[in-house]
Design an enzyme around this catalytic site. Structure first.
Site, PDB file in Angstrom:
ATOM      1  N   ASP A 112      72.310  -1.970  10.680  1.00 20.22           N
ATOM      2  CA  ASP A 112      70.862  -1.724  10.263  1.00 20.22           C
ATOM      3  C   ASP A 112      70.711  -1.797   8.777  1.00 20.22           C
ATOM      4  OD1 ASP A 112      70.370  -0.861  12.811  1.00 20.22           O
ATOM      5  OD2 ASP A 112      69.899   1.284  12.358  1.00 20.22           O
ATOM      6  N   ASP A 113      69.307  -2.177   8.584  1.00 19.86           N
ATOM      7  CA  ASP A 113      68.509  -1.946   7.081  1.00 19.86           C
ATOM      8  C   ASP A 113      68.760  -3.519   6.312  1.00 19.86           C
ATOM      9  OD1 ASP A 113      67.889   0.556   7.700  1.00 19.86           O
ATOM     10  OD2 ASP A 113      69.580   1.417   6.379  1.00 19.86           O
ATOM     11  N   HIS A 163      63.718  -3.917  12.755  1.00 19.81           N
ATOM     12  CA  HIS A 163      63.984  -2.686  12.213  1.00 19.81           C
ATOM     13  C   HIS A 163      62.536  -2.428  11.530  1.00 19.81           C
ATOM     14  CE1 HIS A 163      66.434   0.662  11.811  1.00 19.81           C
ATOM     15  NE2 HIS A 163      66.603   0.595  10.663  1.00 19.81           N
ATOM     16  N   HIS A 167      60.314  -0.038   7.059  1.00 19.71           N
ATOM     17  CA  HIS A 167      61.192   1.165   7.156  1.00 19.71           C
ATOM     18  C   HIS A 167      60.552   2.408   7.211  1.00 19.71           C
ATOM     19  CE1 HIS A 167      64.952   3.371   7.121  1.00 19.71           C
ATOM     20  NE2 HIS A 167      65.592   2.166   7.777  1.00 19.71           N
ATOM     21  N   HIS A 264      75.729   0.083   8.631  1.00 20.43           N
ATOM     22  CA  HIS A 264      74.746  -0.451   7.742  1.00 20.43           C
ATOM     23  C   HIS A 264      75.336  -1.511   6.834  1.00 20.43           C
ATOM     24  CE1 HIS A 264      73.283   3.642   8.934  1.00 20.43           C
ATOM     25  NE2 HIS A 264      72.295   3.138   8.837  1.00 20.43           N
TER      26      HIS A 264
END
Length: 754
Positions: A112-113, A163, A167, A264
């Site tokens: 993620d991210d 995603h 955010h 992550h």
């Protein structure tokens, strides 16, 4: 006495006559205005483009509009139990919520991210080394900033998902905002790697039991649009940085069970993740696990949940790869987004560095002005300071005039009160409003009116020099008013034989208006402090057209007033320096002039000044290589003028723009304090300048507003001038509309002695 060269207008013209044909100057002005409109538009477009670039950069960096709220502990009564208890892959084939679990002995590595320029490439290198695929849920703003990483990611065989763009917790957002977050991320993916995706993971989501009544409608709407939402079975919690062994332990599922595992690759310091990932892969392979992507897991597993009876594996039509080639408008809009972000990524940091340099230069200039202005004031106001024997001989005052009927009488009457012997030469440059007749009708002693066909201000001044009887000539504008002692003070420096010209102290007379007050501050603080500094440095760049005195010999030696530039005053001043003459500033020789009465006239005035200055600097660019004393202007004056009159004025207003940028995207309080600190420094300089000129401090109350409005207009004017200089263009002497409201200062008396 008058010496007309053309017949005067009949005193009683017929009541009815043909409409007057426009003069050559008016026709030229009309053509020039038509040519300038595209340049004005281009200047505004440049400003708009810069604003958009900064807004885009701020949006990408600070996630403007996205709050940091994260919903926890919300009820989940509206969410079907089979979803809450189902597998981590949620889709809606046929409109029914269906969940899919990861097959046994299978790991879906999800990240993620990202992408992050530091950590994501290291993750990709590890995956490639171990021949393991990953599924990356990417933040759109990061994709647009690092498209090359995403391209490498996809080419390596990894899978990507959405995603969101900034955010944010979508459960707090409107439907329009949710749609925008998804679409912008898809555009970023299209521009970066030429694909779109059907995979989605919401920020701050983990397992399916985290779905609540607020987020469930979001998943339903996205499912209707064909998106597959991906959750996790096992969370490494690597963002907590608990240590490598803990990350590996927490990411390991129960023996034999398949799992969607969360790591992550961005969002913070990820060195522990980079160290733990190889150990984790080796551990799971040793246990007999295989690695796949989300799409691979969906293809290998039966669905659970509320799918229709007999539907088969999760709607086989939905088990294709998640990536689709971007085509049409999506592809081109995505490329445009990535290109715009690339421009923003380069422009804003470059401007930031430039502003730091300019800020240091501006602060240095303020310090230098204060020190040198104080020294100049003390030096020139000492009782023992003299230029030489007093200059008492008569001088010629040249008044070029074009349609100055509102002002010419006040100008000439102020000269008639001069305490120094003068002759007055009024050069009427083809006026059509009776200016010459008004000058003649006053019957003032020592006034001569010379008429010429309309040819522009430089030609009028040269004509005046030819008709001047004396060796010292004073040049002024037709809308300017002198004090009785102005000429006497102005000519005293000519006692020094090295002095070729003297700049006077121009004052704004109509300072009661808003524009007048702004320009009054500028004249006192900028022009006069500057002239004190340049005087001591012996590189005065401009003798103001409103008040200046010259040796006739020096003017003729320099070739007279030139038509080559719009700033004939700057042009002749530089030419005098190059001819070896000294140019000085006389603060006690005051002239009162009229500030423009409207923003349009102010624009025209400042545009002529700034563009003319650029023309003059370019014309005399070879002075940079001049040798000896005559090369001082090239060595000292030219760099200072370019830096402080061209470069820093372009960047200085951006301080305000960056202040707003910082207030919105960075730190409101710190940005405001920084802006106020800069304003305080300027106020100190302005207050000292007002003290030296013995002006009332009350006008400084207008300075904050001047910084917010006036300076931005000056920025646009300078950009307009730069555009004109780059594209090529010429303007003629422009006549501003005058009201004639500036008169001789109260309490001044004198008798002319022509």
């Amino acid at each position: 006495m008058t010496t007309p060269t053309t017949p005067s207008t009949p005193p009683n013209p017929p009541a009815r006559r043909r409409r007057r044909a426009p003069s050559r100057m008016e026709r030229a002005a009309g053509r020039a205005a038509a040519l300038q409109r595209p340049r004005v538009l281009l200047a505004l477009l440049l400003l708009l483009a810069l604003t958009c670039v900064m807004l885009l950069d701020g949006y990408l960096r600070a996630e403007v509009g996205g709050d940091q709220r994260v919903r926890t502990g919300a009820p989940a009564g509206d969410v079907p139990d089979e979803v809450l208890d189902g597998g981590p892959i949620l889709s809606f084939p046929g409109g029914q919520a269906t969940t899919v679990s990861v097959p046994d002995k299978t790991i879906v590595l999800t990240f993620d991210d990202g992408p992050d320029p530091t950590w994501t490439p290291q993750v990709l290198e590890i995956l490639e080394t171990y021949d393991v695929p990953g599924t990356f849920f990417l933040v759109g703003s990061m994709v647009s900033r690092h498209p090359g990483i995403v391209r490498d990611m996809v080419e390596q065989g990894n899978e990507v998902g959405v995603h969101t763009f900034t955010h944010v917790d979508l459960s707090y957002q409107s439907q329009a905002r949710v749609t925008r977050e998804i679409e912008q991320t898809q555009l970023a993916l299209a521009g970066a790697a030429g694909i779109t995706t059907t995979l989605f993971r919401a920020p701050y989501s983990s397992q399916t039991d985290a779905i609540d009544n607020y987020s469930w409608p979001v998943y339903e709407r996205l499912g209707e649009d064909g998106y597959t939402s991906v959750f996790v079975d096992t969370d490494s919690d690597d963002w907590k940085r608990p240590g490598v062994s803990k990350i590996v332990e927490w990411a390991t599922p129960e023996d034999g069970e398949g799992a969607s595992v969360l790591f992550h690759d961005a969002g913070g310091e990820r060195s522990q993740t980079i160290e733990a990932l190889p150990k984790y892969i080796e551990k799971m392979k040793a246990k007999g696990y295989t690695f796949t992507t989300v799409s691979g897991a969906m293809a290998d597993q039966q669905p659970t949940g509320a799918g229709p009876a007999g539907a088969g594996p999760a709607g086989e039509q939905d088990l294709q790869a998640a990536h689709h080639a971007a085509t049409g408008a999506t592809l081109y809009e995505g490329k445009a987004l990535v290109a715009a972000v690339a421009v923003a990524e380069w422009t804003v940091p470059a401007l930031s560095v430039g502003l730091v340099i300019v800020g240091v230069a501006v602060m240095g200039r303020f310090a230098m002005m204060l020190v040198l202005a104080r020294r100049h004031h003390r030096q020139r106001n000492r009782r023992r300071f003299i230029w030489g024997p007093p200059v008492t001989g008569p001088v010629s005052v040249i008044v070029p005039a074009y349609n100055e009927k509102e002002c010419i009488e006040a100008t000439l009457r102020s000269l008639a009160r001069s305490t120094h012997p003068i002759e007055i030469v009024v050069v009427d440059d083809g006026s059509t409003d009776g200016t010459a007749e008004i000058a003649e009708s006053l019957g003032l002693p020592g006034v001569r009116v010379v008429r010429q066909a309309n040819a522009g201000k430089p030609a009028a001044l040269n004509n005046g020099v030819r008709h001047a009887r004396y060796d010292i000539v004073v040049m002024m504008d037709g809308d300017t008013v002198f004090e009785p002692d102005t000429v006497r003070h102005l000519v005293q420096p000519f006692a020094d034989p090295s002095v070729g010209a003297v700049a006077g102290n121009a004052k704004v007379g109509n300072r009661r208006t808003l524009i007048g007050a702004w320009q009054h501050i500028e004249y006192v603080m900028g022009f006069n402090l500057d002239r004190r500094m340049y005087d001591l440095l012996r590189c005065m760049p401009t003798i103001p057209g409103a008040i200046g005195a010259f040796r006739r010999e020096a003017v003729l030696q320099a070739g007279g007033m030139s038509h080559d530039t719009l700033a004939e005053d700057t042009d002749i001043t530089i030419a005098l320096h190059r001819a070896g003459w000294r140019v000085v500033y006389e603060e006690h020789a005051r002239a009162w002039t009229e500030a423009p009465g409207s923003l349009g006239q102010l624009w025209s005035q400042r545009y002529r000044w700034s563009y003319g200055t650029m023309q003059a600097l370019w014309k005399h660019r070879r002075c940079l290589t001049d040798k000896g004393p005559s090369g001082r202007f090239g060595r000292v004056g030219m760099p200072l003028v370019v830096l402080f009159q061209v470069v820093t004025p372009v960047f200085a207003p951006l301080i305000d723009v960056f202040t707003v940028y910082s207030m919105v995207f960075v730190d409101f309080r710190a940005a405001l304090l920084a802006w106020l600190a800069v304003l305080a420094v300027q106020l100190v300089c302005a207050a000292y300048a007002f003290r030296l000129d013995r002006e009332r401090y009350r006008y400084l109350l207008m300075m904050p507003l001047q910084q917010l409005a006036y300076r931005q207009m000056m920025y646009l004017v300078l950009i307009h001038s730069c555009v004109t200089a780059l594209t090529g263009g010429r303007l003629r002497w422009q006549k501003l509309k005058r009201t004639g409201e500036v008169g001789a200062p109260a309490g001044t008396t004198g008798t002319g002695t022509g």
